[in-house]
Design a protein around this motif. Sequence first.
Motif, PDB file in Angstrom:
ATOM      1  N   ASP A  91      10.281   9.346  -8.308  1.00 21.97           N
ATOM      2  CA  ASP A  91       9.065   9.177  -7.494  1.00 21.97           C
ATOM      3  C   ASP A  91       7.922   9.954  -8.159  1.00 21.97           C
ATOM      4  O   ASP A  91       7.689  11.126  -7.855  1.00 21.97           O
ATOM      5  CB  ASP A  91       9.353   9.688  -6.070  1.00 21.97           C
TER       6      ASP A  91
ATOM      7  N   ALA B  24       4.876  10.375  -7.774  1.00 26.09           N
ATOM      8  CA  ALA B  24       3.751  10.255  -6.834  1.00 26.09           C
ATOM      9  C   ALA B  24       2.494  10.978  -7.325  1.00 26.09           C
ATOM     10  O   ALA B  24       1.389  10.640  -6.918  1.00 26.09           O
ATOM     11  CB  ALA B  24       4.165  10.814  -5.473  1.00 26.09           C
ATOM     12  N   TYR B  25       2.690  11.975  -8.196  1.00 25.53           N
ATOM     13  CA  TYR B  25       1.540  12.798  -8.623  1.00 25.53           C
ATOM     14  C   TYR B  25       1.287  12.684 -10.131  1.00 25.53           C
ATOM     15  O   TYR B  25       0.899  13.653 -10.785  1.00 25.53           O
ATOM     16  CB  TYR B  25       1.776  14.258  -8.169  1.00 25.53           C
TER      17      TYR B  25
ATOM     18  N   ASN C 207       6.852  17.762  -4.896  1.00 24.81           N
ATOM     19  CA  ASN C 207       6.648  18.086  -3.493  1.00 24.81           C
ATOM     20  C   ASN C 207       7.931  18.787  -3.036  1.00 24.81           C
ATOM     21  O   ASN C 207       8.996  18.174  -3.057  1.00 24.81           O
ATOM     22  CB  ASN C 207       6.420  16.774  -2.730  1.00 24.81           C
TER      23      ASN C 207
ATOM     24  N   TYR D 215      11.118  16.561  -0.683  1.00 25.15           N
ATOM     25  CA  TYR D 215      10.174  15.823   0.166  1.00 25.15           C
ATOM     26  C   TYR D 215      10.885  15.348   1.436  1.00 25.15           C
ATOM     27  O   TYR D 215      11.862  14.596   1.350  1.00 25.15           O
ATOM     28  CB  TYR D 215       9.631  14.646  -0.651  1.00 25.15           C
TER      29      TYR D 215
ATOM     30  N   VAL E   2      11.088  14.027  -7.868  1.00 26.02           N
ATOM     31  CA  VAL E   2       9.619  13.991  -7.934  1.00 26.02           C
ATOM     32  C   VAL E   2       9.285  14.770  -9.209  1.00 26.02           C
ATOM     33  O   VAL E   2       9.159  15.984  -9.186  1.00 26.02           O
ATOM     34  CB  VAL E   2       8.966  14.622  -6.684  1.00 26.02           C
TER      35      VAL E   2
ATOM     36  N   ASN F 229       0.795  -1.222   0.000  1.00 28.71           N
ATOM     37  CA  ASN F 229       0.000   0.000   0.000  1.00 28.71           C
ATOM     38  C   ASN F 229       0.832   1.279   0.000  1.00 28.71           C
ATOM     39  O   ASN F 229       0.265   2.360  -0.009  1.00 28.71           O
ATOM     40  CB  ASN F 229      -0.935   0.020   1.223  1.00 28.71           C
ATOM     41  N   SER F 230       2.161   1.184  -0.005  1.00 32.21           N
ATOM     42  CA  SER F 230       2.956   2.400   0.162  1.00 32.21           C
ATOM     43  C   SER F 230       4.181   2.414  -0.747  1.00 32.21           C
ATOM     44  O   SER F 230       4.998   1.490  -0.718  1.00 32.21           O
ATOM     45  CB  SER F 230       3.411   2.490   1.624  1.00 32.21           C
ATOM     46  N   SER F 231       4.314   3.461  -1.534  1.00 28.61           N
ATOM     47  CA  SER F 231       5.496   3.577  -2.395  1.00 28.61           C
ATOM     48  C   SER F 231       6.728   3.951  -1.569  1.00 28.61           C
ATOM     49  O   SER F 231       7.850   3.583  -1.923  1.00 28.61           O
ATOM     50  CB  SER F 231       5.271   4.599  -3.503  1.00 28.61           C
ATOM     51  N   LEU F 232       6.508   4.663  -0.467  1.00 23.00           N
ATOM     52  CA  LEU F 232       7.642   4.998   0.400  1.00 23.00           C
ATOM     53  C   LEU F 232       8.316   3.717   0.907  1.00 23.00           C
ATOM     54  O   LEU F 232       9.539   3.623   1.001  1.00 23.00           O
ATOM     55  CB  LEU F 232       7.136   5.843   1.573  1.00 23.00           C
TER      56      LEU F 232
ATOM     57  N   MET G  82      10.499   2.387  -1.763  1.00 22.97           N
ATOM     58  CA  MET G  82      11.764   3.148  -1.832  1.00 22.97           C
ATOM     59  C   MET G  82      12.690   2.690  -0.702  1.00 22.97           C
ATOM     60  O   MET G  82      13.894   2.497  -0.911  1.00 22.97           O
ATOM     61  CB  MET G  82      11.480   4.648  -1.696  1.00 22.97           C
TER      62      MET G  82
ATOM     63  N   SER H 114       1.970   5.434  -6.672  1.00 18.12           N
ATOM     64  CA  SER H 114       0.981   4.728  -5.856  1.00 18.12           C
ATOM     65  C   SER H 114      -0.402   5.326  -6.048  1.00 18.12           C
ATOM     66  O   SER H 114      -0.557   6.398  -6.635  1.00 18.12           O
ATOM     67  CB  SER H 114       1.355   4.768  -4.370  1.00 18.12           C
TER      68      SER H 114
ATOM     69  N   HIS I 184      11.778  11.558   1.915  1.00 21.08           N
ATOM     70  CA  HIS I 184      12.938  11.060   1.155  1.00 21.08           C
ATOM     71  C   HIS I 184      14.219  11.313   1.963  1.00 21.08           C
ATOM     72  O   HIS I 184      15.091  10.451   2.074  1.00 21.08           O
ATOM     73  CB  HIS I 184      13.080  11.804  -0.170  1.00 21.08           C
TER      74      HIS I 184
ATOM     75  N   SER J  26      -2.166   6.090  -3.411  1.00 21.32           N
ATOM     76  CA  SER J  26      -2.492   6.656  -2.100  1.00 21.32           C
ATOM     77  C   SER J  26      -3.393   7.883  -2.214  1.00 21.32           C
ATOM     78  O   SER J  26      -4.271   8.087  -1.390  1.00 21.32           O
ATOM     79  CB  SER J  26      -1.222   7.044  -1.355  1.00 21.32           C
ATOM     80  N   LYS J  27      -3.163   8.703  -3.233  1.00 19.44           N
ATOM     81  CA  LYS J  27      -3.985   9.906  -3.422  1.00 19.44           C
ATOM     82  C   LYS J  27      -4.885   9.767  -4.639  1.00 19.44           C
ATOM     83  O   LYS J  27      -5.273  10.752  -5.276  1.00 19.44           O
ATOM     84  CB  LYS J  27      -3.080  11.125  -3.488  1.00 19.44           C
TER      85      LYS J  27
ATOM     86  N   PHE K  67       0.793  20.435  -2.966  1.00 19.23           N
ATOM     87  CA  PHE K  67       1.453  21.434  -2.117  1.00 19.23           C
ATOM     88  C   PHE K  67       1.615  22.790  -2.794  1.00 19.23           C
ATOM     89  O   PHE K  67       1.669  22.885  -4.022  1.00 19.23           O
ATOM     90  CB  PHE K  67       2.847  20.935  -1.716  1.00 19.23           C
TER      91      PHE K  67
HETATM   92  N1  PMP Z   1       6.263  10.505  -2.571  1.00 20.76           N
HETATM   93  C1  PMP Z   1       5.868  11.779  -2.484  1.00 20.76           C
HETATM   94  C2  PMP Z   1       6.533  12.801  -3.328  1.00 20.76           C
HETATM   95  C3  PMP Z   1       4.830  12.137  -1.629  1.00 20.76           C
HETATM   96  O1  PMP Z   1       4.456  13.420  -1.551  1.00 20.76           O
HETATM   97  C4  PMP Z   1       4.215  11.137  -0.839  1.00 20.76           C
HETATM   98  C5  PMP Z   1       3.084  11.443   0.123  1.00 20.76           C
HETATM   99  N2  PMP Z   1       3.090  12.669   0.696  1.00 20.76           N
HETATM  100  C6  PMP Z   1       4.681   9.833  -0.941  1.00 20.76           C
HETATM  101  C7  PMP Z   1       5.688   9.534  -1.823  1.00 20.76           C
HETATM  102  C8  PMP Z   1       4.103   8.710  -0.102  1.00 20.76           C
HETATM  103  O2  PMP Z   1       3.488   7.827  -0.930  1.00 20.76           O
HETATM  104  P1  PMP Z   1       2.873   6.441  -0.408  1.00 20.76           P
HETATM  105  O3  PMP Z   1       1.605   6.757   0.289  1.00 20.76           O
HETATM  106  O4  PMP Z   1       2.668   5.670  -1.665  1.00 20.76           O
HETATM  107  O5  PMP Z   1       3.886   5.797   0.487  1.00 20.76           O
END
Ligand code: PMP
Length: 419
Positions: free
Chosen positions: A216, A218-219, A187, A137, A182, A97-100, A103, A252, A140, A254-255, A347
């Motif tokens: 990343d 993410a967006y 971010n 970010y 990113v 569930n999480s790209s973080l 990483m 991901s 990171h 996530s958003k 952001f």
């Molecule tokens: N990468 C960036 C640039 C983000 O802004 C965020 C969430 N704020 C994440 C990763 C976290 O993603 P995930 O919920 O997939 O772990």
Amino acid sequence: MTSSTADVGAQLDLDAARAAYDELRAHGLSLDLTRGKPSSAQLDLATPMLSLPGEHYRAADGTDTRNYQGMQGLPELRGLFSPFLRVPVEQLIAFGNSSLELMHDTLVHALLSPLPGADRRWVDEERVRFLAPTPGYDRHFALCERLGIELVQVPMTADGPDMDVVEEIVAVDPSVKGIWCVPKYSNPDGAVYSDDTTRRLASMPAAAPDFRIFWDNAYAVHHLTEHEVEIADVLALAADAGHPDRPFVFGSTSKITLAGAGVAFLGASPANVQWWLALTAKRTIGPDKTNHLRHVMFLRDADGLREHMRRHRELIAPKFAAVNRILTERLGSVSGVHWSRPAGGYFVTLIVPDGTATEVVRLAGEAGIALTPAGATHPYGTDPEDRTIRLAPTFPELAEVERAMYGVTDCVRLALAAR
Ligand code: PMP
């Protein structure tokens, strides 16, 4: 962006600024612009997903998603996200569930097992460093700090990191093993990497044979306007330049769907994918494929995903518009103050005159408006100019965003008038 104290002070009356701030404090607010979280109205968009897949737990090829295995993730979900992340489906992994988390795992794997093309494991190197385009970010940066990877700050521009600086360092320093990127709606400042930046990252000479781009994205689909910004295909450019193993692409839902129950993706060269899957197979027998299936059933196809993101945009674009409107109204003529107007992402970056960001955040906190600590956008939590503030307007209701932003502008005005 620089301004003398006299310039700023001349525009702001200290007594008026203090009176406005005292009134703000008297309201006893409790507002939070700290983290880029979806609001509950956004999460509501994906609530129907929670009753899926129901009894229909078989994948397109008949796989029983309730069972073990399927390390690379459900093919139909990978197929849905492949064009958006610009990763060929066979090189894309759908995981937890999480790209973080992906990483984190990728860094740990690289520390403990040689990457394709590496001479040795990163723990056996004297030092390991990563380039940190700044502002960036905070998570990171925290990840590198936690793992003993040193951060080297490089400036961000509107087109991505300053590539003259990046190329110069990466070409000569074999301890520089990677760079955080990113690339779309970054971010925190909303920058979009130009095609030229991506091409240079993908093709620049690197002293480290195992240099990696942590891309990343993410967006990737998080547009705030009708125009869907696209960035260059980093995997294809790197392969064309003879560095197929250089990028690790992350993303991901996530958003997109649910921040705590989405699906994360990793894309890379076939060699990197094989390396990653073999190592990850030691820590799990496979990802949550029922969640993958639930995502496919809910989002359906590319048009379904676009339509879903349009509904997010309807909810959050007015909040970003309010931030810009109130900043323009209250601080538009104050020298030394400016901010980003992102076309996507989560952001806004507010730049205040040097030496005042910490004071603005402190004043806001005392008035009940939580802002991300000044410096969080910089490696090791220190912004040497003390001028960068990250605003995250998605989570509160629109009226609260407006209230908080009027309060933030009161704090900026007082911090500047009192200097
Ligand atoms: N990468 C960036 C640039 C983000 O802004 C965020 C969430 N704020 C994440 C990763 C976290 O993603 P995930 O919920 O997939 O772990």
